[in-house]
Design a protein around this motif. Structure first.
Motif, mmCIF file in Angstrom:
data_model
loop_
_atom_site.group_PDB
_atom_site.id
_atom_site.type_symbol
_atom_site.label_atom_id
_atom_site.label_comp_id
_atom_site.label_asym_id
_atom_site.label_seq_id
_atom_site.Cartn_x
_atom_site.Cartn_y
_atom_site.Cartn_z
ATOM 1 N N PRO A 266 -45.338 -22.738 6.655
ATOM 2 C CA PRO A 266 -44.458 -22.079 5.689
ATOM 3 C C PRO A 266 -42.971 -22.313 5.936
ATOM 4 N N LEU A 267 -42.617 -22.675 7.180
ATOM 5 C CA LEU A 267 -41.210 -22.971 7.464
ATOM 6 C C LEU A 267 -41.142 -24.048 8.537
ATOM 7 N N VAL A 268 -40.945 -25.277 8.119
ATOM 8 C CA VAL A 268 -40.793 -26.394 9.046
ATOM 9 C C VAL A 268 -39.323 -26.517 9.413
ATOM 10 N N ILE A 269 -39.034 -26.460 10.685
ATOM 11 C CA ILE A 269 -37.645 -26.554 11.153
ATOM 12 C C ILE A 269 -37.402 -27.962 11.674
ATOM 13 N N GLU A 270 -36.508 -28.677 11.014
ATOM 14 C CA GLU A 270 -36.171 -30.040 11.405
ATOM 15 C C GLU A 270 -34.832 -30.042 12.121
ATOM 16 N N HIS A 271 -34.759 -30.816 13.203
ATOM 17 C CA HIS A 271 -33.565 -30.839 14.041
ATOM 18 C C HIS A 271 -32.876 -32.192 13.965
ATOM 19 N N ALA A 272 -31.564 -32.141 13.872
ATOM 20 C CA ALA A 272 -30.729 -33.342 13.913
ATOM 21 C C ALA A 272 -29.508 -32.997 14.776
ATOM 22 N N GLY A 273 -29.595 -33.353 16.054
ATOM 23 C CA GLY A 273 -28.534 -32.939 16.969
ATOM 24 C C GLY A 273 -28.538 -31.434 17.137
ATOM 25 N N HIS A 274 -27.392 -30.812 16.863
ATOM 26 C CA HIS A 274 -27.295 -29.358 16.960
ATOM 27 C C HIS A 274 -27.611 -28.671 15.632
ATOM 28 N N LEU A 275 -27.944 -29.448 14.623
ATOM 29 C CA LEU A 275 -28.225 -28.892 13.308
ATOM 30 C C LEU A 275 -29.727 -28.672 13.132
ATOM 31 N N ALA A 276 -30.104 -27.491 12.680
ATOM 32 C CA ALA A 276 -31.504 -27.177 12.389
ATOM 33 C C ALA A 276 -31.621 -26.789 10.922
ATOM 34 N N VAL A 277 -32.547 -27.433 10.218
ATOM 35 C CA VAL A 277 -32.739 -27.178 8.795
ATOM 36 C C VAL A 277 -34.178 -26.740 8.556
ATOM 37 N N GLY A 278 -34.344 -25.606 7.893
ATOM 38 C CA GLY A 278 -35.680 -25.098 7.594
ATOM 39 C C GLY A 278 -36.141 -25.506 6.206
ATOM 40 N N LYS A 279 -37.362 -26.009 6.110
ATOM 41 C CA LYS A 279 -37.947 -26.381 4.824
ATOM 42 C C LYS A 279 -39.136 -25.474 4.535
ATOM 43 N N LYS A 280 -39.120 -24.816 3.376
ATOM 44 C CA LYS A 280 -40.186 -23.890 3.009
ATOM 45 C C LYS A 280 -41.319 -24.641 2.320
ATOM 46 N N LYS A 281 -42.542 -24.221 2.663
ATOM 47 C CA LYS A 281 -43.720 -24.842 2.050
ATOM 48 C C LYS A 281 -44.796 -23.783 1.823
ATOM 49 N N ILE A 282 -45.866 -24.212 1.208
ATOM 50 C CA ILE A 282 -46.999 -23.334 0.945
ATOM 51 C C ILE A 282 -47.674 -22.953 2.260
ATOM 52 N N THR A 283 -48.266 -21.767 2.326
ATOM 53 C CA THR A 283 -49.015 -21.350 3.512
ATOM 54 C C THR A 283 -50.426 -21.943 3.465
ATOM 55 N N PRO A 284 -51.149 -21.939 4.593
ATOM 56 C CA PRO A 284 -52.542 -22.417 4.555
ATOM 57 C C PRO A 284 -53.384 -21.636 3.548
ATOM 58 N N GLY A 285 -53.182 -20.316 3.503
ATOM 59 C CA GLY A 285 -53.911 -19.509 2.532
ATOM 60 C C GLY A 285 -53.519 -19.856 1.110
ATOM 61 N N GLY A 286 -52.236 -20.087 0.883
ATOM 62 C CA GLY A 286 -51.760 -20.470 -0.442
ATOM 63 C C GLY A 286 -52.387 -21.767 -0.909
ATOM 64 N N HIS A 287 -52.594 -22.680 0.039
ATOM 65 C CA HIS A 287 -53.237 -23.957 -0.299
ATOM 66 C C HIS A 287 -54.648 -23.711 -0.839
ATOM 67 N N TRP A 288 -55.395 -22.815 -0.193
ATOM 68 C CA TRP A 288 -56.764 -22.561 -0.646
ATOM 69 C C TRP A 288 -56.822 -21.683 -1.879
#
Length: 444
Positions: A266-288
């Motif tokens: 539901p929240l993938v945190i991607e890192h680039a140096g000192h910067l962290a960016v969160g990407k929201k996605k569907i949950t496993p339950g939401g997928h089903w």
């Protein structure tokens, strides 16, 4: 552009044309309304999924929202089809569900919509303003087509169903669970501790305190003890960790696609140096829940069957999360990335971001096996479908020949992603299948 023949028709001619087409295809107003009602329930669920994604609920909490809201929808709309039995009354903690007044007119799709969103708001959906515009538009359309007494009676019935569902929700343990301290793991060898790169504390560590809907207890389907931690290269534990390491180093393109498709973080945190960016996605339950929607649409299920599919799938997800989380924090098994970095390869990075909770058993494996058992029960063993549940979020879709095939792929995806040992995905799937069969037994 010259006008088409359609555009040249007078209003009177056009109305006659529509009537003739309707008669030619044997359409009745009743049938059209039923199809519209099913589509409305799909739209309601989709709106809820969007809000769950926006609010970034943890997968267990999201399953609770889906379960209560979907049950409310079904318990209201089931009266559109004579003889449709209550689901809630066969589950733990629910009393008798409200009944419509005999001889009075109702629109059960309106009642279901009212019950659905009333419950969704009360079980901790935060972004209620995101729902308000959609809800008001739906209610306006009903108001334009129904007489006032039917409209008000339907809304009141939806409210009564919501109240009955919320009575159970208020006593299920959720409120108490919000006050628990953080779970930071242990430095004891073999025990879970926060994982890189974000080192978050354990999510929903007391979820086993929640009251299950179909299970006798959270531990009813306790899996066998996981392999004992050992640094001995000949031990079962070390071999399991080494397999994760080897698979992660040699992923095929197909395995990469499978891992990415079923990530559902539901929240993938991607890192680039000192910067962290969160990407929201569907949950496993939401997928089903999305797969439940696909099955209903593909079979042109009416509103009652559609609501039944959503409700039972959501209950399967909810109880499977309780059972799985019960074991996760009992055994508190260390994640592969921790073991591999300390004993095998210090530079190992799993393909997927490791979720912030103990490893055993695999949550994906448990909830997908449970949900697939329900959908197989409702729609059959060899139900082929194109899974487009994640298409709008990650631009991917995959084809499956059955729900069990999809569940098996979801399960092994966690090994490919480097976040679970093989034994954990296998035992999680066995546990989830037992949960699903238990629910089927209860509703029969």
């Amino acid at each position: 552009m010259p006008p088409t023949n359609y555009m040249k028709l007078s209003i009177q001619e056009f109305l006659v044309f529509i009537c003739l087409v309707s008669l030619a295809f044997g359409c009745s107003r009743k049938k059209a309304a039923r199809l519209d009602e099913a589509e409305l329930l799909h739209q309601n669920q989709d709106m809820l999924t969007q809000v769950i994604i926006y609010d970034v609920f943890s997968p267990p909490v999201a399953s609770r929202i889906y379960a209560y809201s979907s049950l409310a929808s079904y318990e209201a709309v089931r009266f559109a089809q004579k003889g449709s039995a209550s689901i809630a009354e066969k589950l733990n903690g629910f009393g008798a569900m409200p009944q419509p007044v005999a001889g009075k007119s109702y629109n059960y799709a309106l009642a279901a919509t009212k019950a659905f969103f009333t419950v969704a708001r009360k079980v901790r959906v935060f972004s209620v303003d995101s729902l308000a515009g959609y809800e008001n538009d739906v209610y306006r359309q009903f108001g334009e087509t129904l007489d006032d007494s039917t409209y008000q009676r339907s809304v009141a019935f939806g409210d009564s169903v919501a109240a009955a569902i919320l009575t159970r929700a208020a006593a299920d343990g959720y409120t108490k669970s919000r006050g628990k301290p953080k779970y930071l793991g242990s430095s004891e060898p073999g025990k879970w501790r926060p994982t890189p790169p974000d080192y978050l504390d354990g999510v929903e560590w007391c979820w086993n305190d929640m009251q299950p809907m179909a299970l006798d207890s959270a531990s009813q389907f306790m899996p066998p003890r996981p392999p004992a931690f050992s640094s001995d290269t000949a031990s079962a534990f070390y071999k399991a960790a080494y397999e994760v390491f080897q698979v992660g180093k040699n992923l095929s393109e197909e395995q990469i696609q499978i891992a990415r498709f079923w990530d559902d973080n539901p929240l993938v945190i991607e890192h680039a140096g000192h910067l962290a960016v969160g990407k929201k996605k569907i949950t496993p339950g939401g997928h089903w829940m999305g797969i439940a929607a696909i099955a209903a649409k593909q079979t042109r299920a009416d509103a009652v069957k559609t609501a039944q599919g959503y409700a039972l799938t959501a209950v399967a997800l909810y109880d499977a999360f309780i059972a799985c989380w019960d074991e996760k924090y009992r055994s508190s098994v260390v994640r592969p990335v921790t073991v591999i970095n300390e004993m095998i390869g210090k530079d190992f990075v799993p393909f997927l971001q490791t979720p912030p909770f103990p490893e055993y058993p695999s949550g994906h494996s448990s909830i997908t096996a449970s949900a697939s058992a329900i959908l197989t029960h409702l729609y059959g063993e060899n139900f082929a479908f194109q899974d487009t549940s994640d298409l709008r979020y990650i631009g991917m879709q995959r084809h499956f020949n059955s729900f069990s095939e999809a569940a098996a792929e979801a399960s092994v995806s966690r090994l490919y992603g480097g976040i679970h040992y093989r034994n954990s995905v296998e035992e999680g799937a066995r546990q989830g299948a037992k949960v699903g069969r238990r629910i089927i037994g209860r509703i029969k």
